[in-house]
Write a protein that holds these residues in place. Sequence first.
Motif, PDB file in Angstrom:
ATOM      1  N   PHE A  19       0.872  -1.092  -0.001  1.00 19.10           N
ATOM      2  CA  PHE A  19      -0.052   0.038  -0.072  1.00 19.10           C
ATOM      3  C   PHE A  19       1.045   1.240   0.084  1.00 19.10           C
ATOM      4  O   PHE A  19       0.592   2.043  -0.603  1.00 19.10           O
ATOM      5  CB  PHE A  19      -0.863  -0.013   1.317  1.00 19.10           C
ATOM      6  N   TYR A  20       1.892   1.199   0.852  1.00 17.00           N
ATOM      7  CA  TYR A  20       2.811   2.301   0.999  1.00 17.00           C
ATOM      8  C   TYR A  20       3.300   2.520  -0.654  1.00 17.00           C
ATOM      9  O   TYR A  20       3.357   3.809  -0.871  1.00 17.00           O
ATOM     10  CB  TYR A  20       3.938   2.018   1.910  1.00 17.00           C
ATOM     11  N   TYR A  21       3.767   1.388  -1.120  1.00 13.57           N
ATOM     12  CA  TYR A  21       4.369   1.565  -2.629  1.00 13.57           C
ATOM     13  C   TYR A  21       3.249   2.276  -3.620  1.00 13.57           C
ATOM     14  O   TYR A  21       3.932   3.200  -4.412  1.00 13.57           O
ATOM     15  CB  TYR A  21       4.884   0.312  -2.962  1.00 13.57           C
ATOM     16  N   ALA A  22       2.021   1.820  -3.486  1.00 12.79           N
ATOM     17  CA  ALA A  22       0.908   2.427  -4.196  1.00 12.79           C
ATOM     18  C   ALA A  22       0.849   3.703  -3.973  1.00 12.79           C
ATOM     19  O   ALA A  22       0.548   4.769  -4.923  1.00 12.79           O
ATOM     20  CB  ALA A  22      -0.512   1.692  -3.770  1.00 12.79           C
ATOM     21  N   VAL A  23       1.020   4.423  -2.831  1.00 15.33           N
ATOM     22  CA  VAL A  23       0.803   5.635  -2.341  1.00 15.33           C
ATOM     23  C   VAL A  23       2.065   6.535  -3.063  1.00 15.33           C
ATOM     24  O   VAL A  23       1.741   7.387  -3.490  1.00 15.33           O
ATOM     25  CB  VAL A  23       0.695   5.849  -0.638  1.00 15.33           C
ATOM     26  N   VAL A  24       3.127   6.062  -2.783  1.00 19.06           N
ATOM     27  CA  VAL A  24       4.175   6.874  -3.330  1.00 19.06           C
ATOM     28  C   VAL A  24       4.275   6.751  -4.805  1.00 19.06           C
ATOM     29  O   VAL A  24       4.502   7.907  -5.316  1.00 19.06           O
ATOM     30  CB  VAL A  24       5.738   6.107  -3.040  1.00 19.06           C
ATOM     31  N   THR A  25       3.837   5.746  -5.408  1.00 21.94           N
ATOM     32  CA  THR A  25       3.807   5.768  -6.945  1.00 21.94           C
ATOM     33  C   THR A  25       2.505   6.629  -7.426  1.00 21.94           C
ATOM     34  O   THR A  25       2.950   7.396  -8.537  1.00 21.94           O
ATOM     35  CB  THR A  25       3.350   4.230  -7.551  1.00 21.94           C
ATOM     36  N   SER A  26       1.601   6.850  -6.702  1.00 24.13           N
ATOM     37  CA  SER A  26       0.493   7.822  -7.069  1.00 24.13           C
ATOM     38  C   SER A  26       0.767   9.108  -7.092  1.00 24.13           C
ATOM     39  O   SER A  26       0.056   9.949  -7.772  1.00 24.13           O
ATOM     40  CB  SER A  26      -1.030   7.418  -6.317  1.00 24.13           C
ATOM     41  N   PHE A  27       1.711   9.372  -6.440  1.00 23.42           N
ATOM     42  CA  PHE A  27       1.949  10.893  -6.401  1.00 23.42           C
ATOM     43  C   PHE A  27       3.362  11.306  -7.358  1.00 23.42           C
ATOM     44  O   PHE A  27       3.681  12.418  -7.827  1.00 23.42           O
ATOM     45  CB  PHE A  27       2.642  11.353  -5.136  1.00 23.42           C
ATOM     46  N   LYS A  28       3.750  10.262  -8.284  1.00 22.69           N
ATOM     47  CA  LYS A  28       4.568  10.427  -9.216  1.00 22.69           C
ATOM     48  C   LYS A  28       3.996  10.948 -10.581  1.00 22.69           C
ATOM     49  O   LYS A  28       2.752  10.546 -10.823  1.00 22.69           O
ATOM     50  CB  LYS A  28       5.430   9.161  -9.424  1.00 22.69           C
ATOM     51  N   SER A  29       4.746  11.491 -11.703  1.00 23.83           N
ATOM     52  CA  SER A  29       4.040  11.499 -12.880  1.00 23.83           C
ATOM     53  C   SER A  29       4.835  11.171 -13.977  1.00 23.83           C
ATOM     54  O   SER A  29       6.018  11.269 -13.745  1.00 23.83           O
ATOM     55  CB  SER A  29       3.453  13.018 -12.906  1.00 23.83           C
ATOM     56  N   GLY A  30       4.207  11.197 -14.978  1.00 23.44           N
ATOM     57  CA  GLY A  30       5.105  10.944 -16.457  1.00 23.44           C
ATOM     58  C   GLY A  30       6.070   9.568 -16.271  1.00 23.44           C
ATOM     59  O   GLY A  30       5.687   8.691 -15.716  1.00 23.44           O
ATOM     60  N   TYR A  47      11.878   4.206  -3.120  1.00 27.98           N
ATOM     61  CA  TYR A  47      11.481   3.644  -2.033  1.00 27.98           C
ATOM     62  C   TYR A  47      11.161   4.626  -1.122  1.00 27.98           C
ATOM     63  O   TYR A  47      10.233   4.475   0.089  1.00 27.98           O
ATOM     64  CB  TYR A  47      12.246   2.803  -1.076  1.00 27.98           C
ATOM     65  N   TRP A  48      11.474   6.108  -1.293  1.00 25.77           N
ATOM     66  CA  TRP A  48      10.933   7.167  -0.594  1.00 25.77           C
ATOM     67  C   TRP A  48      10.332   8.194  -1.429  1.00 25.77           C
ATOM     68  O   TRP A  48      10.679   8.281  -2.765  1.00 25.77           O
ATOM     69  CB  TRP A  48      12.243   7.972   0.085  1.00 25.77           C
ATOM     70  N   PRO A  49       9.540   8.987  -1.215  1.00 27.07           N
ATOM     71  CA  PRO A  49       8.612  10.066  -2.012  1.00 27.07           C
ATOM     72  C   PRO A  49       9.800  10.800  -2.498  1.00 27.07           C
ATOM     73  O   PRO A  49      10.397  11.405  -1.813  1.00 27.07           O
ATOM     74  CB  PRO A  49       7.700  10.777  -1.196  1.00 27.07           C
TER      75      PRO A  49
END
Lengths: 330, 275
Positions: B25-36, B44-46
């Motif tokens: 879930f953490y990885y999903a959150v981090v990924t969701s804030f990335k773009s392009g 592993y960190w935002p």
Amino acid sequence: MAELQLENISKNFGSIKVIHDVSLAVQQGEFVVFVGPSGSGKSTMLRLIAGLEDISSGTLKIDGQVANDLTPVQRGIAMVFQSYALYPHMNVYDNMAFGLRRHNMSKTEADAHIRDTARSLDIEQYLDRLPRQLSGGQRQRVAIGRAIVRQPKLFLFDEPLSNLDAALRVNTRLEIAKLHERMPDTTMIYVTHDQIEAMTLADRIVVMNHGNIEQVGTPMELYHNPVNQFVAEFIGSPKMNIIQDENAVEKTGIRPEHIELVADGQGQWRGKVEAIEELGAETLVFVRLPTEELVLVRVGDDQSVTRNDMVGLAPIEDKILRFNRDGGRC
Amino acid sequence: MPIWIKRTSFYALVAVIFVLSVFPFYYAVVTSFKSGQAIFNVDYWPTSFSLDNYFTVLTQGVFGQQILNSIMVATGVVLISLALAVGASYALSRIAFRGKTLMLFTILSVSMFPQIAVLAGLFELIRSMGIYNSLWSLVFSYMIFTLPFTVWVLTTFMKALPVEIEEAAIVDGASPIEIIVKVFLPLMWPALVTTGLLAFIHAWNEFLFAFTFMATDAKRTVPVAIAMISGGSEFEVPWGNIMAASVVVTVPLIALVLIFQRKIVAGLTAGAVKG
């Protein structure tokens, strides 16, 4: 304000018959105590009267009207349960008000009535509290309050004191006696296994055993003139001595308070003092007869006996009861 | 064994369990804030913070409607199952009738069928009831799984409530409905919250039925909707959008559990401590 008539009441649970053809008439305003050992059917009797169990056969009449199929409310009963059975999520006020919502009573009237009742039971200051914030004795009074606020015709108690400690039990017993004085028209039926509660509270006692009524009578009638050995032994504390006669057919019943200790060689029986219990105002002396029977004698604090003494036992002649082999009087 | 080894290994174990359960879930959150293109770097960190994915998911298509579908289905399932289960558990715990035990075990065995085993039959049933492609088909079919455990848990709970309280209510003139509503429900709400929450989570996450019984996009619930999010071409998987959508549908669930968990514990201890 109710007369109660039980006519040949029986109750079966499946194929097991727990109440056998019981008949009894209770007058208006009477305080009747059902007493008996566990399994005697006394609680079932109360539940049949309350309408919590169906009557298998027989007729229950309240004020002359057949009440077999009436609901508890239609019968006009209120009941105090052994575990109090207060609604845990309602405060004391709501517990008392819950049964009133069906009465044709305005809100202010009901409110005044609840507060009056609470005052008379000295629980007014707890009206906002939940049951779990109260002590056992307070809960007991709330349970009584919840019952009397509905002004029942018939007031039923199911072993209401058995969850209280000894000191509180005596106090609450007195309060219930006072309650009966205050409500002289309300018929009260009380179930207990404790013969002291029965003796102190009852106008009449109903002794039950194995689903039958053994005897009905005033406390003193049962004490002085029990119809059989069961009643004789059940009523009175400590319980009556039963001594087998030499012919092994009949038995002699004599209460511990009706025997005198006399010198060895005198009296009807002789035996050896096996144990002595000194209770202050009285002393209980346990005497072992040569026949191995143990006889309990209740003596004043002025008599001195020592263990292993040989003593004579002199029963008061006109207090002796005679029983035949089946336990009946003869 | 020295105490520090015990303690260290205990916390190591806790850490492993924590990472295993929270990392996806953490990885999903981090990924969701990335773009392009940043999505394809493993971090592993935002590293960046962009709400683009959320914006896209919520504005394109009918995702809002689909969330609403999920809420309506899950809420409907919870309300109807609890209402039915309370009535059923009252009968099963308090009224003696022939075949009671058989009925309880039948109810339990229903929940043992694999979903796929009943799917075809259920499909025919739903077609014949005329609720195909309607949210009611999901409410109906989810209750196959929610009712057994709500009935079982509530029956067990109701059996534990003292009979004398019910009898006191009867003496006070309460009807069976009043006994359930005014006396039992207030005492049962910790159990209601627990079972209701489990039913809600089940209905919220269910995929197979939701996939089968719904034909149009606007009727789909979120698990199916997320699986069907597609990119511009068949060679492009819009991971950012999928992750953002996953976070959007998971957060309310976590919030619900956290809110009610405290109340469940409070309710249970309040009932357990008797004077």
